[in-house]
Scaffold this motif. Sequence first.
Motif, PDB file in Angstrom:
ATOM      1  N   THR A 139       0.846  -1.183   0.000  1.00  0.00           N
ATOM      2  CA  THR A 139       0.000   0.000   0.000  1.00  0.00           C
ATOM      3  C   THR A 139       0.881   1.232   0.000  1.00  0.00           C
ATOM      4  O   THR A 139       1.763   1.369   0.850  1.00  0.00           O
ATOM      5  N   THR A 140       0.665   2.100  -0.967  1.00  0.00           N
ATOM      6  CA  THR A 140       1.368   3.387  -0.994  1.00  0.00           C
ATOM      7  C   THR A 140       0.344   4.460  -0.643  1.00  0.00           C
ATOM      8  O   THR A 140      -0.769   4.467  -1.182  1.00  0.00           O
ATOM      9  N   SER A 141       0.734   5.342   0.261  1.00  0.00           N
ATOM     10  CA  SER A 141      -0.207   6.339   0.774  1.00  0.00           C
ATOM     11  C   SER A 141       0.466   7.691   0.923  1.00  0.00           C
ATOM     12  O   SER A 141       1.671   7.778   1.151  1.00  0.00           O
ATOM     13  N   ARG A 142      -0.346   8.700   0.833  1.00  0.00           N
ATOM     14  CA  ARG A 142       0.043  10.035   1.277  1.00  0.00           C
ATOM     15  C   ARG A 142      -0.772  10.251   2.542  1.00  0.00           C
ATOM     16  O   ARG A 142      -2.007  10.223   2.507  1.00  0.00           O
ATOM     17  N   VAL A 143      -0.080  10.404   3.664  1.00  0.00           N
ATOM     18  CA  VAL A 143      -0.770  10.493   4.944  1.00  0.00           C
ATOM     19  C   VAL A 143      -0.565  11.857   5.593  1.00  0.00           C
ATOM     20  O   VAL A 143       0.419  12.546   5.323  1.00  0.00           O
ATOM     21  N   THR A 144      -1.494  12.185   6.450  1.00  0.00           N
ATOM     22  CA  THR A 144      -1.359  13.341   7.322  1.00  0.00           C
ATOM     23  C   THR A 144      -1.355  12.801   8.745  1.00  0.00           C
ATOM     24  O   THR A 144      -2.269  12.073   9.138  1.00  0.00           O
ATOM     25  N   LEU A 145      -0.313  13.144   9.473  1.00  0.00           N
ATOM     26  CA  LEU A 145      -0.209  12.792  10.883  1.00  0.00           C
ATOM     27  C   LEU A 145      -0.423  14.066  11.682  1.00  0.00           C
ATOM     28  O   LEU A 145      -0.016  15.152  11.251  1.00  0.00           O
ATOM     29  N   THR A 146      -1.059  13.941  12.819  1.00  0.00           N
ATOM     30  CA  THR A 146      -1.287  15.091  13.684  1.00  0.00           C
ATOM     31  C   THR A 146      -0.822  14.753  15.091  1.00  0.00           C
ATOM     32  O   THR A 146      -0.658  13.574  15.429  1.00  0.00           O
ATOM     33  N   LEU A 147      -0.620  15.771  15.883  1.00  0.00           N
ATOM     34  CA  LEU A 147      -0.188  15.542  17.263  1.00  0.00           C
ATOM     35  C   LEU A 147      -1.369  15.228  18.163  1.00  0.00           C
ATOM     36  O   LEU A 147      -2.419  15.859  18.071  1.00  0.00           O
ATOM     37  N   SER A 148      -1.172  14.252  19.034  1.00  0.00           N
ATOM     38  CA  SER A 148      -2.158  13.922  20.051  1.00  0.00           C
ATOM     39  C   SER A 148      -1.379  13.487  21.280  1.00  0.00           C
ATOM     40  O   SER A 148      -0.610  12.526  21.207  1.00  0.00           O
ATOM     41  N   THR A 149      -1.549  14.220  22.351  1.00  0.00           N
ATOM     42  CA  THR A 149      -0.822  13.970  23.612  1.00  0.00           C
ATOM     43  C   THR A 149       0.679  13.784  23.378  1.00  0.00           C
ATOM     44  O   THR A 149       1.299  12.882  23.922  1.00  0.00           O
ATOM     45  N   GLY A 150       1.233  14.627  22.521  1.00  0.00           N
ATOM     46  CA  GLY A 150       2.672  14.634  22.296  1.00  0.00           C
ATOM     47  C   GLY A 150       3.186  13.595  21.325  1.00  0.00           C
ATOM     48  O   GLY A 150       4.393  13.487  21.111  1.00  0.00           O
ATOM     49  N   ASN A 151       2.292  12.824  20.710  1.00  0.00           N
ATOM     50  CA  ASN A 151       2.703  11.802  19.752  1.00  0.00           C
ATOM     51  C   ASN A 151       2.009  12.012  18.416  1.00  0.00           C
ATOM     52  O   ASN A 151       0.923  12.581  18.355  1.00  0.00           O
ATOM     53  N   ALA A 152       2.629  11.504  17.364  1.00  0.00           N
ATOM     54  CA  ALA A 152       2.027  11.560  16.041  1.00  0.00           C
ATOM     55  C   ALA A 152       0.998  10.443  15.909  1.00  0.00           C
ATOM     56  O   ALA A 152       1.255   9.300  16.309  1.00  0.00           O
ATOM     57  N   VAL A 153      -0.180  10.787  15.379  1.00  0.00           N
ATOM     58  CA  VAL A 153      -1.221   9.801  15.095  1.00  0.00           C
ATOM     59  C   VAL A 153      -1.760  10.048  13.694  1.00  0.00           C
ATOM     60  O   VAL A 153      -1.710  11.168  13.177  1.00  0.00           O
ATOM     61  N   LEU A 154      -2.290   8.993  13.089  1.00  0.00           N
ATOM     62  CA  LEU A 154      -2.822   9.078  11.735  1.00  0.00           C
ATOM     63  C   LEU A 154      -4.125   9.858  11.726  1.00  0.00           C
ATOM     64  O   LEU A 154      -5.059   9.540  12.466  1.00  0.00           O
ATOM     65  N   LEU A 155      -4.196  10.866  10.868  1.00  0.00           N
ATOM     66  CA  LEU A 155      -5.408  11.661  10.713  1.00  0.00           C
ATOM     67  C   LEU A 155      -6.076  11.379   9.366  1.00  0.00           C
ATOM     68  O   LEU A 155      -7.278  11.177   9.290  1.00  0.00           O
ATOM     69  N   ARG A 156      -5.298  11.361   8.292  1.00  0.00           N
ATOM     70  CA  ARG A 156      -5.812  11.130   6.944  1.00  0.00           C
ATOM     71  C   ARG A 156      -4.832  10.248   6.181  1.00  0.00           C
ATOM     72  O   ARG A 156      -3.631  10.348   6.339  1.00  0.00           O
ATOM     73  N   ALA A 157      -5.405   9.423   5.302  1.00  0.00           N
ATOM     74  CA  ALA A 157      -4.574   8.627   4.396  1.00  0.00           C
ATOM     75  C   ALA A 157      -5.315   8.467   3.082  1.00  0.00           C
ATOM     76  O   ALA A 157      -6.509   8.168   3.068  1.00  0.00           O
ATOM     77  N   VAL A 158      -4.607   8.699   2.009  1.00  0.00           N
ATOM     78  CA  VAL A 158      -5.113   8.429   0.670  1.00  0.00           C
ATOM     79  C   VAL A 158      -4.198   7.348   0.128  1.00  0.00           C
ATOM     80  O   VAL A 158      -3.007   7.584  -0.084  1.00  0.00           O
ATOM     81  N   SER A 159      -4.765   6.151  -0.086  1.00  0.00           N
ATOM     82  CA  SER A 159      -3.940   4.971  -0.330  1.00  0.00           C
ATOM     83  C   SER A 159      -4.285   4.251  -1.618  1.00  0.00           C
ATOM     84  O   SER A 159      -5.444   4.186  -2.013  1.00  0.00           O
ATOM     85  N   GLN A 160      -3.253   3.677  -2.210  1.00  0.00           N
ATOM     86  CA  GLN A 160      -3.388   2.819  -3.385  1.00  0.00           C
ATOM     87  C   GLN A 160      -2.890   1.444  -2.960  1.00  0.00           C
ATOM     88  O   GLN A 160      -1.771   1.291  -2.522  1.00  0.00           O
ATOM     89  N   VAL A 161      -3.758   0.422  -3.108  1.00  0.00           N
ATOM     90  CA  VAL A 161      -3.430  -0.928  -2.664  1.00  0.00           C
ATOM     91  C   VAL A 161      -3.133  -1.811  -3.870  1.00  0.00           C
ATOM     92  O   VAL A 161      -3.863  -1.796  -4.858  1.00  0.00           O
ATOM     93  N   ALA A 162      -2.045  -2.591  -3.763  1.00  0.00           N
ATOM     94  CA  ALA A 162      -1.706  -3.585  -4.784  1.00  0.00           C
ATOM     95  C   ALA A 162      -1.558  -4.934  -4.094  1.00  0.00           C
ATOM     96  O   ALA A 162      -0.888  -5.043  -3.066  1.00  0.00           O
ATOM     97  N   ILE A 163      -2.210  -5.956  -4.649  1.00  0.00           N
ATOM     98  CA  ILE A 163      -2.102  -7.306  -4.099  1.00  0.00           C
ATOM     99  C   ILE A 163      -1.144  -8.093  -4.977  1.00  0.00           C
ATOM    100  O   ILE A 163      -1.313  -8.155  -6.194  1.00  0.00           O
ATOM    101  N   ASN A 164      -0.161  -8.688  -4.344  1.00  0.00           N
ATOM    102  CA  ASN A 164       0.809  -9.501  -5.089  1.00  0.00           C
ATOM    103  C   ASN A 164       0.421 -10.961  -5.027  1.00  0.00           C
ATOM    104  O   ASN A 164      -0.127 -11.462  -4.111  1.00  0.00           O
TER     105      ASN A 164
END
Length: 164
Positions: A139-164
């Motif tokens: 899976t290749t993605s462009r993600v947005t991480l945001t801060l939550s209680t001092g840590n990075a967490v996933l907020l948004r992901a736009v993903s392209q999935v390839a099955i091998n």
Amino acid sequence: MKQLWGKGLLALLLKSASITAIVATVGMMSISAQAATMTEALVQNYAAAMKASANSQNINQVASLVSDDALISMSRKGKSTSLDKEAYLKLLQSSWNNTSNYRYDISVDNVVISGGQAKANVTTNESWVKDGQQVSFVTTSRVTLTLSTGNAVLLRAVSQVAIN
């Protein structure tokens, strides 16, 4: 006169104490604001934590790495779907329950940081065995991480999935 001077000194001390308290508070807010800045290290910590959590199939730990407001859009062969946090976690848990030998790897590059968020390219490689067959997803993605209680967490992901 002595009482006036004593009251004047007390008033001056109280004013000085108040100014000191204000300066200390402003200083603390400044430190807090600095601590609320996304860094490359936080992005890398996120990736390491996600890898460890997924490989140990710890759904609660994965959940802590995904914002409650997360939106994950996935596309494969021209079809797309969007998942919120709950749907993403259910899909992941279902995958783990119906497979064996699950393995997860993640790499992050092209990180762009702005204030409390980071955008990054993320590539994940997942593999498992289902019904005796080896399956792998890239899976290749462009993600947005945001801060939550001092840590990075996933907020948004736009993903392209390839099955091998």
